[in-house]
Design an enzyme around this catalytic site. Structure first.
Site, PDB file in Angstrom:
ATOM      1  N   THR A  99       0.821  -1.217   0.000  1.00 54.12           N
ATOM      2  CA  THR A  99       0.000   0.000   0.000  1.00 54.12           C
ATOM      3  C   THR A  99       0.853   1.265   0.000  1.00 54.12           C
ATOM      4  OG1 THR A  99      -0.087   0.210   2.397  1.00 54.12           O
ATOM      5  CG2 THR A  99      -1.759  -1.198   1.372  1.00 54.12           C
ATOM      6  N   CYS A 100       0.179   2.387  -0.280  1.00 51.98           N
ATOM      7  CA  CYS A 100       0.870   3.677  -0.372  1.00 51.98           C
ATOM      8  C   CYS A 100       0.935   4.364   0.985  1.00 51.98           C
ATOM      9  CB  CYS A 100       0.144   4.571  -1.362  1.00 51.98           C
ATOM     10  SG  CYS A 100       0.078   3.833  -2.976  1.00 51.98           S
ATOM     11  N   ASP A 101       1.328   3.606   2.011  1.00 58.49           N
ATOM     12  CA  ASP A 101       1.497   4.183   3.337  1.00 58.49           C
ATOM     13  C   ASP A 101       2.839   3.709   3.851  1.00 58.49           C
ATOM     14  OD1 ASP A 101       1.496   4.640   6.155  1.00 58.49           O
ATOM     15  OD2 ASP A 101      -0.684   4.862   6.060  1.00 58.49           O
TER      16      ASP A 101
END
Ligand SMILES: *Cc1c(COP(=O)(O)O)cnc(C)c1O
Length: 376
Positions: A323-325
């Protein structure tokens, strides 16, 4: 990993990421715990893995259930548990969930505060209540400290108050912390509980039940004592502090029943380096903290991994989710080594991943669906 899971993964090649649960293995774990602790009733902690098939299998075996919410209670009832086999074990409950549980026939409720006790008295009149005492959870890899339980002195006052409110002051509970590696923790807790039993009996509030909570481990990367040693520690603590006059005993296993009954299959999405000269590679998988591996928070739970390329030379890696975290990193401080020829498309298996995984997956962060579960 059980042969059934290995065969399922090899023959069916399910889309990844996914969790495969061997229900027969859960049954074996349950039966072994029954055999080792014949005097204790087993209340399965539903939150560890709430797959309906898991609940149904355990209900069929006669298990009872530790539920934390209205929906968990409904799930247990739908899958074959009777209300007398359900404990509403969360100390933080909405009044309307208490009322719903009471209407459904659930009799047993946990509390650790005056306000909760009054809520139970108002919405489940006459219920059996047990008070959770606070422990420091030393030795636990996934502590459940601080947030739950009250001091022993307060537990004494609240149980006396329970009787005045028309409730049945039924007993005491504790949780030594999840993935507990120190067998001595049960003795410390039971000593306190035994003392409270005597003090309250003298005050005219005789208790009946000791709820010893969970804490029995699953086997991740490091060795843990055998389940026999845990069962022996529990029984020794009980006989040391209660003698021959043993109260009703309840245990609430979660991790130890379902942990080693599950394997997560994931796929490598990318292997990269932050600089060509760096030795440590970044391995990004199609599962991360938000896809069900929440217990890698602070790198607390260290899963045992195998890959479809095992056998050759390995090198150090940082493992991360898709994910983009940037919080979605699984292991950065803990040393993990994976094959040097690992590349995208290869498979990485997380062993003993049946507990606290699927129930932690987000509903769709970055569009990734919740972890799919195959119960076989
Ligand atoms: C989570 C929980 C359990 C299960 O703990 P494990 O360590 O997984 O066995 C038992 N009792 C209560 C009250 C819990 O919250």
């Amino acid at each position: 990993m059980t042969d059934r899971i290995a065969r399922f993964l090899d023959e069916r090649r399910p889309a990844t990421p996914c969790l495969v649960i061997d229900l027969d293995h859960i049954e074996r774990n349950y039966s072994e715990l029954r055999r080792l602790l014949p005097l204790a009733r087993i209340f399965y902690a539903v939150k560890a893995n709430p797959a309906p098939e898991v609940i149904q299998r355990l209900a069929g075996l006669g298990s009872s259930f530790d539920a934390a919410s209205g929906p968990e209670i409904r799930l247990c009832l739908e899958r074959g548990a009777t209300p007398d086999r359900i404990s509403f074990g969360n100390t933080i409950k909405k009044a309307r969930d208490i009322a719903e549980a009471h209407a459904a026939g659930v009799k047993l409720y946990a509390f650790d505060s005056l306000e909760e006790l009054e809520k139970i008295a108002a919405h489940a009149p006459g219920a059996q209540v047990f008070c959770r005492i606070l422990l420091d959870c030393a030795g636990a890899e996934w502590p459940l400290s601080r947030k739950f339980g009250c001091s022993p002195a307060m537990a004494e006052r609240l149980l006396a108050r329970a009787a005045e409110l028309g409730l049945e002051a039924h007993g005491l509970s504790f949780h030594v912390g999840s993935q507990q590696t120190d067998l001595g923790q049960w003795d410390r807790a039971v000593a306190e509980v035994g003392r409270l039993f005597r003090v309250l009996a003298e005050r005219g509030v005789p208790l009946k039940l000791v709820n010893l909570g969970g804490g029995f481990p699953a086997r991740y990367r490091s060795e843990v004592p055998a389940v026999e040693a845990y069962a022996a520690a529990v029984m020794e603590a009980m006989t040391r502090h209660f003698g021959n006059d043993l109260p009703e005993m309840v245990i609430e296993p979660g991790r130890s029943l379902v942990g080693d009954a599950g394997v997560i299959e994931s796929e490598v999405v990318l292997v990269s380096r932050k600089d060509e000269g760096e030795e440590r590679r970044w391995v990004y998988l199609d599962i991360g903290k938000f896809g069900g591996l929440a217990e890698t928070m602070d790198e607390a739970i260290k899963y045992r991994l195998t890959t479809s390329r095992d056998g050759g030379e390995t090198g150090p890696v940082i493992l991360a989710g898709p994910t983009c975290d940037s919080a979605d990193i699984l292991y950065e401080k803990t040393e993990y080594r994976l094959p040097l020829d690992l590349k995208s498309g290869d498979l990485v298996r997380f062993h003993a991943a049946g507990a606290y995984t699927s129930s932690y997956a987000s509903v769709g962060f970055n569009g990734f669906p919740p972890l799919s579960v195959h119960c076989i």
